[in-house]
Structures are given as structure tokens and as C-alpha cells.
Motif scaffolding. Structure first.
Motif, short mmCIF file in Angstrom:
data_model
loop_
_atom_site.label_atom_id
_atom_site.label_comp_id
_atom_site.label_asym_id
_atom_site.label_seq_id
_atom_site.Cartn_x
_atom_site.Cartn_y
_atom_site.Cartn_z
N ILE A 61 -12.12 6.95 3.29
CA ILE A 61 -10.83 7.51 3.70
C ILE A 61 -9.85 6.39 3.98
O ILE A 61 -8.72 6.43 3.55
CB ILE A 61 -11.00 8.44 4.93
CG1 ILE A 61 -11.74 9.71 4.52
CG2 ILE A 61 -9.65 8.78 5.54
CD1 ILE A 61 -12.14 10.60 5.67
N SER A 62 -10.30 5.36 4.68
CA SER A 62 -9.42 4.25 5.00
C SER A 62 -8.92 3.58 3.73
O SER A 62 -7.75 3.26 3.60
CB SER A 62 -10.14 3.23 5.88
OG SER A 62 -10.49 3.81 7.11
N PHE A 63 -9.81 3.37 2.76
CA PHE A 63 -9.42 2.74 1.50
C PHE A 63 -8.43 3.62 0.77
O PHE A 63 -7.42 3.14 0.25
CB PHE A 63 -10.66 2.48 0.64
CG PHE A 63 -10.33 1.83 -0.67
CD1 PHE A 63 -10.00 0.48 -0.72
CD2 PHE A 63 -10.33 2.57 -1.84
CE1 PHE A 63 -9.69 -0.12 -1.92
CE2 PHE A 63 -10.01 1.98 -3.05
CZ PHE A 63 -9.69 0.62 -3.09
N ASP A 64 -8.67 4.93 0.74
CA ASP A 64 -7.77 5.86 0.06
C ASP A 64 -6.39 5.87 0.73
O ASP A 64 -5.36 5.91 0.04
CB ASP A 64 -8.35 7.27 0.05
CG ASP A 64 -9.59 7.37 -0.84
OD1 ASP A 64 -9.80 6.49 -1.70
OD2 ASP A 64 -10.36 8.36 -0.66
N LEU A 65 -6.38 5.84 2.06
CA LEU A 65 -5.10 5.82 2.77
C LEU A 65 -4.33 4.53 2.48
O LEU A 65 -3.11 4.56 2.26
CB LEU A 65 -5.32 5.96 4.27
CG LEU A 65 -5.71 7.35 4.77
CD1 LEU A 65 -6.02 7.31 6.27
CD2 LEU A 65 -4.60 8.34 4.51
N LEU A 66 -5.02 3.40 2.48
CA LEU A 66 -4.35 2.13 2.16
C LEU A 66 -3.79 2.14 0.75
O LEU A 66 -2.66 1.69 0.51
CB LEU A 66 -5.33 0.96 2.33
CG LEU A 66 -5.71 0.62 3.77
CD1 LEU A 66 -6.80 -0.46 3.78
CD2 LEU A 66 -4.50 0.13 4.53
N LYS A 67 -4.53 2.68 -0.18
CA LYS A 67 -4.06 2.76 -1.56
C LYS A 67 -2.83 3.66 -1.66
O LYS A 67 -1.85 3.34 -2.33
CB LYS A 67 -5.18 3.27 -2.48
CG LYS A 67 -4.80 3.22 -3.93
CD LYS A 67 -5.99 3.57 -4.81
CE LYS A 67 -5.59 3.34 -6.24
NZ LYS A 67 -5.66 4.42 -7.11
N ALA A 68 -2.88 4.80 -0.95
CA ALA A 68 -1.74 5.73 -0.98
C ALA A 68 -0.51 5.07 -0.36
O ALA A 68 0.60 5.22 -0.89
CB ALA A 68 -2.10 7.00 -0.23
N LYS A 70 0.15 1.86 -0.25
CA LYS A 70 0.58 0.83 -1.20
C LYS A 70 1.37 1.48 -2.34
O LYS A 70 2.44 0.99 -2.72
CB LYS A 70 -0.62 0.07 -1.74
CG LYS A 70 -0.27 -1.00 -2.74
CD LYS A 70 -1.51 -1.67 -3.28
CE LYS A 70 -1.14 -2.61 -4.41
NZ LYS A 70 -2.30 -3.14 -5.09
N ASP A 71 0.86 2.58 -2.87
CA ASP A 71 1.51 3.26 -3.98
C ASP A 71 2.86 3.85 -3.57
O ASP A 71 3.80 3.90 -4.37
CB ASP A 71 0.61 4.36 -4.56
CG ASP A 71 -0.63 3.79 -5.25
OD1 ASP A 71 -0.63 2.57 -5.57
OD2 ASP A 71 -1.60 4.54 -5.45
N SER A 72 2.97 4.31 -2.32
CA SER A 72 4.22 4.92 -1.87
C SER A 72 5.30 3.88 -1.61
O SER A 72 6.49 4.21 -1.58
CB SER A 72 3.99 5.75 -0.61
OG SER A 72 3.68 4.89 0.50
N ASN A 73 4.94 2.63 -1.46
CA ASN A 73 5.91 1.55 -1.23
C ASN A 73 6.42 0.94 -2.52
O ASN A 73 7.24 0.01 -2.48
CB ASN A 73 5.32 0.48 -0.34
CG ASN A 73 5.16 0.94 1.10
OD1 ASN A 73 5.95 1.75 1.57
ND2 ASN A 73 4.14 0.47 1.76
N LYS A 74 5.99 1.42 -3.65
CA LYS A 74 6.43 0.85 -4.94
C LYS A 74 7.79 1.33 -5.31
O LYS A 74 8.28 2.34 -5.07
CB LYS A 74 5.44 1.21 -6.06
CG LYS A 74 4.17 0.41 -5.94
CD LYS A 74 3.29 0.72 -7.13
CE LYS A 74 1.99 -0.07 -7.05
NZ LYS A 74 1.10 0.19 -8.15
#
Length: 74
Positions: A61-68, A70-74
Motif C-alpha cells: 500500500i505504501s509503495f502504491d501510494l508513493l507511486k500515485a 509521484k504520478d499526480s505531480n507530473k
């Protein structure tokens, strides 16, 4: 797997500082006592497996949240 036969009040020594002792035998249940340093975690197998599963889920979950994030800041 090492299989040993022990009677009541007999023990098994694991390394220098862990002792597993048969305390009582009642029907098909065996009560054991474990003497070990406080730094050694001792859990029933089903609890240990549950803890591992929860830790793995939390890590994913933590990895998925970090990825999300990161993706939302693009």
C-alpha cells in the motif's frame, strides 16, 4: 525437519539461550514452555503468518501510494 520425542518435564535446547520444555500433556494437546531472550520474538505459527501478511500488505500500500503521488505531480 528434526523430530524428537520428549516426555513431560523434558526439554530441548536450541543454541545457547533457547530452551523448549514440555510442561504438560493433556489428551491430544501438549503444553510447552519456552525460555528465550526478550529480543527473540515467539509467536504461534498462525499469528506469525498473519503478521507477515499484514506487513506485506502495508508495504505494498505504501509503495502504491508513493507511486500515485509521484504520478499526480507530473
Amino acid at each position: 525437519m528434526l523430530v524428537l520425542t520428549r516426555k513431560r518435564n523434558e526439554a530441548i535446547q536450541v543454541g545457547d539461550d533457547i530452551e523448549i520444555k514440555v510442561i504438560a500433556i493433556e489428551g491430544d494437546q501438549v503444553k510447552i514452555g519456552i525460555t528465550a531472550p526478550k529480543s527473540v520474538g515467539i509467536y504461534r505459527k498462525e499469528i506469525y503468518v498473519d503478521i507477515e501478511q499484514q506487513n506485506n500488505e502495508a508495504a505494498n500500500i505504501s509503495f502504491d501510494l508513493l507511486k500515485a503521488l509521484k504520478d499526480s505531480n507530473k
